[in-house]
Scaffold this motif. Structure first.
Motif, PDB file in Angstrom:
ATOM      1  N   HIS A   1     -16.795 -34.264  20.973  1.00 39.49           N
ATOM      2  CA  HIS A   1     -17.493 -34.609  22.209  1.00 39.49           C
ATOM      3  C   HIS A   1     -17.978 -36.058  22.215  1.00 39.49           C
ATOM      4  O   HIS A   1     -18.351 -36.592  23.271  1.00 39.49           O
ATOM      5  CB  HIS A   1     -18.672 -33.652  22.437  1.00 39.49           C
ATOM      6  CG  HIS A   1     -19.903 -33.982  21.640  1.00 39.49           C
ATOM      7  ND1 HIS A   1     -20.071 -33.568  20.336  1.00 39.49           N
ATOM      8  CD2 HIS A   1     -21.000 -34.710  21.963  1.00 39.49           C
ATOM      9  CE1 HIS A   1     -21.235 -34.003  19.892  1.00 39.49           C
ATOM     10  NE2 HIS A   1     -21.823 -34.694  20.840  1.00 39.49           N
ATOM     11  N   LYS A   2     -17.918 -36.702  21.044  1.00 40.17           N
ATOM     12  CA  LYS A   2     -18.391 -38.089  20.938  1.00 40.17           C
ATOM     13  C   LYS A   2     -17.273 -39.113  21.125  1.00 40.17           C
ATOM     14  O   LYS A   2     -17.550 -40.318  21.163  1.00 40.17           O
ATOM     15  CB  LYS A   2     -19.047 -38.303  19.575  1.00 40.17           C
ATOM     16  CG  LYS A   2     -20.206 -37.366  19.279  1.00 40.17           C
ATOM     17  CD  LYS A   2     -20.712 -37.561  17.858  1.00 40.17           C
ATOM     18  CE  LYS A   2     -21.820 -36.570  17.522  1.00 40.17           C
ATOM     19  NZ  LYS A   2     -22.283 -36.717  16.114  1.00 40.17           N
TER      20      LYS A   2
ATOM     21  N   SER B   1     -19.792 -33.086  11.500  1.00 33.20           N
ATOM     22  CA  SER B   1     -20.320 -31.869  12.092  1.00 33.20           C
ATOM     23  C   SER B   1     -19.908 -30.678  11.237  1.00 33.20           C
ATOM     24  O   SER B   1     -18.835 -30.686  10.625  1.00 33.20           O
ATOM     25  CB  SER B   1     -19.801 -31.695  13.517  1.00 33.20           C
ATOM     26  OG  SER B   1     -20.279 -30.485  14.091  1.00 33.20           O
ATOM     27  N   SER B   2     -20.740 -29.656  11.208  1.00 36.94           N
ATOM     28  CA  SER B   2     -20.433 -28.464  10.413  1.00 36.94           C
ATOM     29  C   SER B   2     -20.723 -27.204  11.220  1.00 36.94           C
ATOM     30  O   SER B   2     -21.483 -27.222  12.188  1.00 36.94           O
ATOM     31  CB  SER B   2     -21.253 -28.451   9.114  1.00 36.94           C
ATOM     32  OG  SER B   2     -22.638 -28.543   9.399  1.00 36.94           O
TER      33      SER B   2
ATOM     34  N   HIS C   1      -8.424 -27.133  21.578  1.00 36.60           N
ATOM     35  CA  HIS C   1      -9.398 -28.189  21.882  1.00 36.60           C
ATOM     36  C   HIS C   1      -8.755 -29.404  22.540  1.00 36.60           C
ATOM     37  O   HIS C   1      -9.312 -30.501  22.499  1.00 36.60           O
ATOM     38  CB  HIS C   1     -10.169 -28.545  20.612  1.00 36.60           C
ATOM     39  CG  HIS C   1     -10.957 -27.385  20.095  1.00 36.60           C
ATOM     40  ND1 HIS C   1     -12.217 -27.074  20.553  1.00 36.60           N
ATOM     41  CD2 HIS C   1     -10.625 -26.410  19.205  1.00 36.60           C
ATOM     42  CE1 HIS C   1     -12.636 -25.970  19.956  1.00 36.60           C
ATOM     43  NE2 HIS C   1     -11.697 -25.549  19.135  1.00 36.60           N
ATOM     44  N   HIS C   2      -7.576 -29.175  23.116  1.00 38.90           N
ATOM     45  CA  HIS C   2      -6.950 -30.130  24.039  1.00 38.90           C
ATOM     46  C   HIS C   2      -6.723 -31.504  23.398  1.00 38.90           C
ATOM     47  O   HIS C   2      -7.007 -32.540  24.010  1.00 38.90           O
ATOM     48  CB  HIS C   2      -7.812 -30.268  25.299  1.00 38.90           C
ATOM     49  CG  HIS C   2      -8.207 -28.945  25.895  1.00 38.90           C
ATOM     50  ND1 HIS C   2      -7.293 -28.067  26.452  1.00 38.90           N
ATOM     51  CD2 HIS C   2      -9.429 -28.333  25.977  1.00 38.90           C
ATOM     52  CE1 HIS C   2      -7.924 -26.987  26.886  1.00 38.90           C
ATOM     53  NE2 HIS C   2      -9.206 -27.117  26.605  1.00 38.90           N
TER      54      HIS C   2
ATOM     55  N   LEU D   1     -15.288 -28.644  15.037  1.00 35.01           N
ATOM     56  CA  LEU D   1     -14.542 -29.722  15.696  1.00 35.01           C
ATOM     57  C   LEU D   1     -15.271 -30.243  16.925  1.00 35.01           C
ATOM     58  O   LEU D   1     -15.357 -31.462  17.138  1.00 35.01           O
ATOM     59  CB  LEU D   1     -13.162 -29.222  16.115  1.00 35.01           C
ATOM     60  CG  LEU D   1     -12.071 -29.085  15.058  1.00 35.01           C
ATOM     61  CD1 LEU D   1     -10.750 -28.750  15.741  1.00 35.01           C
ATOM     62  CD2 LEU D   1     -11.916 -30.355  14.245  1.00 35.01           C
ATOM     63  N   GLU D   2     -15.791 -29.346  17.743  1.00 36.56           N
ATOM     64  CA  GLU D   2     -16.445 -29.785  18.963  1.00 36.56           C
ATOM     65  C   GLU D   2     -17.665 -30.650  18.674  1.00 36.56           C
ATOM     66  O   GLU D   2     -18.048 -31.493  19.494  1.00 36.56           O
ATOM     67  CB  GLU D   2     -16.832 -28.592  19.832  1.00 36.56           C
ATOM     68  CG  GLU D   2     -15.667 -27.997  20.604  1.00 36.56           C
ATOM     69  CD  GLU D   2     -15.052 -28.987  21.572  1.00 36.56           C
ATOM     70  OE1 GLU D   2     -15.781 -29.831  22.147  1.00 36.56           O
ATOM     71  OE2 GLU D   2     -13.810 -28.934  21.765  1.00 36.56           O
TER      72      GLU D   2
END
Length: 355
Positions: free
Chosen positions: A98-99, A18-19, A129-130, A93-94
């Motif tokens: 999320h995957k 992801s970017s 981001h936990h 990062l998200e």
């Protein structure tokens, strides 16, 4: 990882990429009319040099024109870095987190050479981001364009040591923070026309073939006699990069040993490599490699696309190329590829991939 799969069948695997980019994008032609003409008006063939870089658009956290209108000190630049690394890096990062189950992430390795804060950005992102509090963290700093490959090397070691865990990898760079009014010369013109800002993330795990692109091997080559060919040093108002025009020639001369090591250890030849994720350190580097290995336009498409539409985003760039390659070129299962990046040292690093 499937518990019924033999560990001999498992390899470090990209489970997603992801970017993300700063929200403000600038056309190169507009920057030429403003910043370029004001900063470098005394350089002959200014417009031709900028066109030769081949960058058409860049995302930038700091508008270059702002540094011409007022003094932007190092403290303000680092404050922008601290804000943007959490915002832009967080969006990146998200895109992969999320995957996956975040509790499976045992290690987080991050590369960035364009800002310095403590706690380091990886901890801030882990908090935001936990991610698990037991997380092992490695921050790779000051390695510039090949920093992302060094981060990959750390990720590979983590997976080999703890194959049941996932590894999160991120590269976030803001080269625009280091644009400064300074001496007008061709080298700095090229640097300021080439570099841009981005964040790239991936989650990796030990998986069997078919789950995602697998890293089969990794190698590095350091040209110790060329340490002054590419540098990144702190000055009063930021960092200053130097980039010798001799770098593409050095890569041309020595890259065979890098590629040869990767292919020979896998029982392959260069002709078996169908996909080339090349860090576009500059157009001449891409041209040299394309000519040397007889690469087609389609094999260089993703590299040229990232350079033209996003610029050289330092350590994140090779992951931007790989992400675009997977999405657009759709490598077939079993096909081979390489990731290549070049940075200060002079350092060349490569990974052999199987899709």
């Amino acid at each position: 990882m499937n518990n019924n799969t033999s560990t001999r069948d498992l390899h470090p695997t990209f489970l997603g990429l992801s970017s993300a980019f700063p929200k403000n994008a600038y056309l190169q032609k507009d920057l030429y009319e403003t910043f370029g003409k004001q900063m470098y008006a005394d350089i002959a063939a200014l417009e031709r040099i900028i066109r030769r870089v081949r960058v058409k658009r860049r995302h930038l956290a700091l508008d270059p024109n702002e540094v011409l209108s007022r003094k932007v000190g190092l403290g303000e630049r680092m404050a922008i870095f601290e804000r943007e690394v959490q915002e832009v890096g967080g969006r990146s990062l998200e895109g992969v987190l999320h995957k996956v189950d975040r509790e499976t992430i045992g290690s987080f390795v991050m590369a960035s050479s364009t800002g310095y804060i403590a706690p380091t950005p990886d901890l801030l992102l882990a908090r935001n981001h936990h991610l698990p509090s037991r997380l092992r963290r490695t921050f790779v700093g000051n390695m510039a364009c090949n920093g992302g490959m060094n981060a990959l090397n750390v990720a590979l070691d983590s997976l080999m040591a703890r194959p049941n865990e996932r590894v999160l990898l991120n590269c976030t760079e803001f080269s625009s923070l280091h644009v400064r009014p300074e001496e007008s010369n061709r080298e700095q013109l090229v640097v300021h026309a080439l570099f841009a800002d981005a964040s790239a993330s991936t989650v990796m795990g030990m998986e069997p073939p078919g789950v995602g692109p697998q890293v089969l091997d990794f190698t590095s080559t350091h040209l110790y006699d060329a340490v002054d060919m590419m540098t990144w040093r702190l000055v009063d108002e930021g960092f200053r990069m130097t980039l010798s025009p001799e770098v593409p020639g050095l890569i041309d001369k020595h890259v065979d040993s890098l590629i040869g090591t990767l292919t020979a250890r896998a029982g392959l030849s260069t002709g078996d490599i169908k996909h080339w994720a090349i860090h576009p350190g500059g157009p001449k580097i891409v041209e040299v490699l394309g000519q040397k290995y007889g690469l087609s336009d389609s094999q260089l498409r993703s590299t040229w696309h990232i350079l033209e539409e996003y610029g050289n985003c330092a350590s994140a760039t090779v992951y931007l190329v790989l992400e675009d390659m997977i999405a657009q070129d759709k490598p077939q299962p079993g096909e081979y590829g390489v990731m290549l990046a070049f940075g200060p040292g002079l350092t060349m690093e490569g990974a052999l991939l199987r899709f």
